[in-house]
Write an enzyme that holds these catalytic residues in place. Structure first.
Site, PDB file in Angstrom:
ATOM      1  N   ARG A  31     -10.903   4.940  -7.162  1.00  0.00           N
ATOM      2  CA  ARG A  31     -11.332   4.646  -5.799  1.00  0.00           C
ATOM      3  C   ARG A  31     -11.075   5.810  -4.832  1.00  0.00           C
ATOM      4  NH1 ARG A  31      -8.280  -1.096  -6.193  1.00  0.00           N
ATOM      5  NH2 ARG A  31      -7.127   0.175  -7.688  1.00  0.00           N
ATOM      6  N   GLN A  88       0.940   8.089 -21.099  1.00  0.00           N
ATOM      7  CA  GLN A  88       0.034   6.958 -21.365  1.00  0.00           C
ATOM      8  C   GLN A  88      -1.359   7.565 -21.584  1.00  0.00           C
ATOM      9  OE1 GLN A  88      -1.141   4.440 -18.090  1.00  0.00           O
ATOM     10  NE2 GLN A  88      -1.454   2.666 -19.401  1.00  0.00           N
ATOM     11  N   ALA A 391      -1.454  48.074  23.643  1.00  0.00           N
ATOM     12  CA  ALA A 391      -2.641  47.236  23.414  1.00  0.00           C
ATOM     13  C   ALA A 391      -3.624  47.962  22.505  1.00  0.00           C
ATOM     14  CB  ALA A 391      -3.300  46.922  24.749  1.00  0.00           C
ATOM     15  N   ASN A 397      -4.235  49.842   7.147  1.00  0.00           N
ATOM     16  CA  ASN A 397      -3.402  49.771   5.942  1.00  0.00           C
ATOM     17  C   ASN A 397      -4.207  49.900   4.653  1.00  0.00           C
ATOM     18  OD1 ASN A 397      -4.695  47.294   6.381  1.00  0.00           O
ATOM     19  ND2 ASN A 397      -3.120  46.172   5.266  1.00  0.00           N
ATOM     20  N   ARG A 451      -7.054  63.644  20.441  1.00  0.00           N
ATOM     21  CA  ARG A 451      -8.289  63.236  21.114  1.00  0.00           C
ATOM     22  C   ARG A 451      -8.900  64.474  21.745  1.00  0.00           C
ATOM     23  NH1 ARG A 451      -4.628  59.850  25.280  1.00  0.00           N
ATOM     24  NH2 ARG A 451      -4.184  61.522  26.743  1.00  0.00           N
TER      25      ARG A 451
HETATM   26  C1  UD1 Z   1      -1.450  -3.497  -8.410  1.00  0.00           C
HETATM   27  C2  UD1 Z   1      -0.998  -4.897  -8.829  1.00  0.00           C
HETATM   28  C3  UD1 Z   1      -1.241  -5.861  -7.663  1.00  0.00           C
HETATM   29  C4  UD1 Z   1      -0.473  -5.374  -6.453  1.00  0.00           C
HETATM   30  C5  UD1 Z   1      -0.828  -3.937  -6.103  1.00  0.00           C
HETATM   31  C6  UD1 Z   1       0.135  -3.411  -5.073  1.00  0.00           C
HETATM   32  C7  UD1 Z   1      -1.376  -5.084 -11.239  1.00  0.00           C
HETATM   33  C8  UD1 Z   1      -2.225  -5.629 -12.301  1.00  0.00           C
HETATM   34  N1  UD1 Z   1      -1.743  -5.347  -9.996  1.00  0.00           N
HETATM   35  O1  UD1 Z   1      -2.835  -3.508  -8.199  1.00  0.00           O
HETATM   36  O2  UD1 Z   1      -0.789  -7.171  -8.010  1.00  0.00           O
HETATM   37  O3  UD1 Z   1      -0.755  -6.224  -5.351  1.00  0.00           O
HETATM   38  O4  UD1 Z   1      -0.716  -3.082  -7.267  1.00  0.00           O
HETATM   39  O5  UD1 Z   1      -0.263  -2.156  -4.611  1.00  0.00           O
HETATM   40  O6  UD1 Z   1      -0.372  -4.461 -11.518  1.00  0.00           O
HETATM   41  N2  UD1 Z   1      -1.209   2.787 -13.488  1.00  0.00           N
HETATM   42  C9  UD1 Z   1      -0.843   3.387 -14.659  1.00  0.00           C
HETATM   43  N3  UD1 Z   1      -1.554   3.123 -15.779  1.00  0.00           N
HETATM   44  C10 UD1 Z   1      -2.595   2.254 -15.803  1.00  0.00           C
HETATM   45  C11 UD1 Z   1      -2.964   1.629 -14.599  1.00  0.00           C
HETATM   46  C12 UD1 Z   1      -2.255   1.911 -13.457  1.00  0.00           C
HETATM   47  O7  UD1 Z   1       0.103   4.179 -14.700  1.00  0.00           O
HETATM   48  O8  UD1 Z   1      -3.180   2.062 -16.882  1.00  0.00           O
HETATM   49  C13 UD1 Z   1      -0.449   3.099 -12.252  1.00  0.00           C
HETATM   50  C14 UD1 Z   1      -1.313   3.754 -11.181  1.00  0.00           C
HETATM   51  O9  UD1 Z   1      -1.201   5.177 -11.246  1.00  0.00           O
HETATM   52  C15 UD1 Z   1      -0.734   3.216  -9.899  1.00  0.00           C
HETATM   53  C16 UD1 Z   1      -0.094   1.898 -10.287  1.00  0.00           C
HETATM   54  O10 UD1 Z   1      -0.004   1.901 -11.698  1.00  0.00           O
HETATM   55  O11 UD1 Z   1       0.269   4.075  -9.377  1.00  0.00           O
HETATM   56  C17 UD1 Z   1      -0.890   0.687  -9.807  1.00  0.00           C
HETATM   57  O12 UD1 Z   1      -2.197   0.705 -10.352  1.00  0.00           O
HETATM   58  P1  UD1 Z   1      -3.458   0.297  -9.478  1.00  0.00           P
HETATM   59  O13 UD1 Z   1      -4.644   0.398 -10.340  1.00  0.00           O
HETATM   60  O14 UD1 Z   1      -3.460   1.023  -8.213  1.00  0.00           O
HETATM   61  O15 UD1 Z   1      -3.149  -1.255  -9.221  1.00  0.00           O
HETATM   62  P2  UD1 Z   1      -3.734  -2.170  -8.058  1.00  0.00           P
HETATM   63  O16 UD1 Z   1      -5.114  -2.546  -8.406  1.00  0.00           O
HETATM   64  O17 UD1 Z   1      -3.498  -1.546  -6.769  1.00  0.00           O
HETATM   65 CA    CA Z   2      -2.725   0.464  -6.113  1.00  0.00          CA
END
Ligand code: UD1
Ligand code: CA
Length: 474
Positions: A31, A88, A391, A397, A451
């Site tokens: 996003r 991951q 001035a 350089n 000059r």
């Molecule tokens: C998540 C929560 C939601 C909460 C919100 C708060 C879940 C399923 N949902 O949603 O309930 O209200 O955060 O901000 O957890 N990430 C990984 N690996 C992945 C997916 C995500 O490391 O496979 C990390 C992302 O980098 C991020 C964090 O996890 O820092 C949250 O992931 P994101 O996709 O932003 O979750 P939300 O949809 O915001």
């Molecule tokens: Ca998030």
């Protein structure tokens, strides 16, 4: 005394158990629509991920693990050796991310899980949450918030009597559930003993086809405890650039608040932009529309702005910086930099130096009390103390291939419109005459003039007028 704008770093009370922190930072950040990994987008000059790391430090953790995406460049470098990374490879959801923690790190004590896209979370809040978790003996303690606009967050589902029931992600929520204002912040403290076995039971049967960490509340053995956050702002999760701007605004206000507490006058916080790692001394005044960024440090009793831009620069006490642009410059005390001047990297100005308007200085050392009071280009130059740069002085350089240095001695008087063709030296107490192009060294105490001699044509004006009249022109 200096007020530091960064997040607090108090130690927890010793009776609290040492914790493992896991920061989830591997998400795709779709996003954001960016080539830069989401967790590296800066908030108040600091990558988001480092805000989570700073909050985690408040718990004095035994270890901090950061789940990262091996295809995302720069994350490791940003961490700069802090924490241990866990890879991951496929982004299959927050539950899957946590499950990448290997057996060696699956401790039984408290496990704090943070999302790296929530930079406004305070260390203090984590300490309160950890204390509540210890007291309740819950299997998991969740930080929740009530938001006027809960869009995008997982909703907290409760029974009629208020007891916690479930977390439902927005994608999977019914219209009725979407009306719920109480949300999951994404900050969890688990009992490790219960967490790791429960993680194995997560499934991906949901709209997103992901392993949601939130589903763990359904399968974990033991109580789920919730703690509401005081300020809704704190749990802002950044998924897009609008939220990034929102976080920036909140953080900026926090920084100026903390500086004002430390004795700095900020005339208009709404138009003052100061990064988190900036230090500003007591009784310094920052006037509107000023930007102080990077790792800058400003002394006491300075007046900055309006419209100053200062980046990665060190400024001593009692300096006056008008609407100038400074980058990687070092200023001692009582230095004055006038409007529209530009101090580029490597500019070192000693005590009492005065720079006027439209001067450019780069990679140069300017001795104490020297004045560059007007438009000038002082590049790759060492100027002594008490000198005057007239001035229009230019230290040329660059010969088209290489850069060369100019040396100007103590008390030297460089006349207006002098061009010093480097490499060249002007000795102590030497003068250059206005308009000279100096290509050879000027010995100490002497005058260099280069000059052509001025010619006088007497009566020329009268003769010219007569000629024009005769020709009938006006
Ligand atoms: C998540 C929560 C939601 C909460 C919100 C708060 C879940 C399923 N949902 O949603 O309930 O209200 O955060 O901000 O957890 N990430 C990984 N690996 C992945 C997916 C995500 O490391 O496979 C990390 C992302 O980098 C991020 C964090 O996890 O820092 C949250 O992931 P994101 O996709 O932003 O979750 P939300 O949809 O915001
Ligand atoms: Ca998030």
């Amino acid at each position: 005394m200096r007020a530091n704008a960064s997040a607090g770093s108090k130690r927890p009370v010793s009776s609290e158990p040492r914790v493992t922190v896991v920061v989830l930072a591997a998400g795709k950040g779709v996003r954001m629509n960016s080539r830069t990994p989401k967790v590296l987008h800066p908030v108040a000059g600091r990558p988001m991920l480092l805000w989570s790391m700073a909050a985690a430090r408040a718990l004095d953790p035994e270890r901090t693990l950061v789940v990262t995406n091996p295809t995302q460049d720069g994350v490791q470098a940003a961490l700069n050796g802090e924490g241990q990374t866990v890879s991951q490879a496929k982004q299959l959801g927050t539950g899957h991310a946590l499950a990448q923690v290997t057996a060696a790190h699956r401790t039984v004590g408290p496990v704090v899980v943070l999302y790296a896209d929530a930079p406004l979370l305070r260390g203090e809040t984590l300490r309160v949450l950890l204390a509540a978790h210890g007291k309740s003996g819950a299997a998991v303690t969740l930080l929740t918030a009530k938001l006027d606009d809960p869009t995008g967050y997982g909703r907290i589902i409760r029974a009629r009597n208020g007891a916690f029931r479930d977390i439902v992600e927005e994608k999977d929520a019914s219209d009725e559930q979407r009306e719920i204002k109480e949300i999951n912040s994404g900050v969890y403290i688990f009992s490790g003993r219960e967490l790791w076995p429960a993680l194995l039971k997560l499934e991906n049967k949901n709209r997103a086809g992901e392993y949601y960490l939130t589903d763990i509340v359904r399968v974990i053995k033991g109580k789920v405890h919730t703690v509401p956050v005081d300020e809704g702002d704190e749990i802002l999760g950044i998924n897009d650039r609008r939220q990034l701007a929102q976080a920036e605004r909140v953080m900026r206000q926090r920084i100026v608040d903390s500086l004002m507490t430390g004795g700095v006058t900020i005339t208009d916080p709404a138009t003052t932009f100061i990064d988190a790692d900036v230090q500003v001394g007591r009784d310094t005044v920052v006037l509107p529309f000023s930007f102080i960024s990077g790792e800058s440090s400003i002394g006491e009793d300075c007046v900055i702005g309006p419209f100053a831009q200062i980046h990665d620069s060190i400024i001593g006490d009692s300096c006056r910086i008008e609407r100038a642009h400074l980058e990687k410059a070092t200023l001692a005390t009582n230095v004055h930099v006038g409007p529209f001047s530009r101090l580029r990297p490597g500019s070192v100005l000693d005590d009492g130096v005065r720079v006027g308007t439209h001067a450019e200085i780069k990679n140069s050392h300017i001795g104490a009390g020297t004045a560059i009071a007007h438009f000038s280009a002082v590049l790759d130059t060492d100027v002594g103390a008490g000198a005057n740069i007239g001035a229009g002085t230019i230290t040329a350089n660059f010969d088209g291939v290489d850069k060369h240095r100019t040396e100007i001695g103590d008390r030297a008087q460089v006349g207006s419109d002098t061009i010093l063709v480097a490499p060249v030296r002007v000795g102590d107490d030497a003068y250059t005459a206005a308009g000279s192009v100096i290509t050879a060294d000027v010995p100490a105490g002497s005058l260099a003039i280069e000059r052509s001699e001025q010619k006088i044509v007497p009566g020329w004006t009268e003769r010219r007028r007569g000629r024009r009249q005769r020709e009938g022109s006006t």
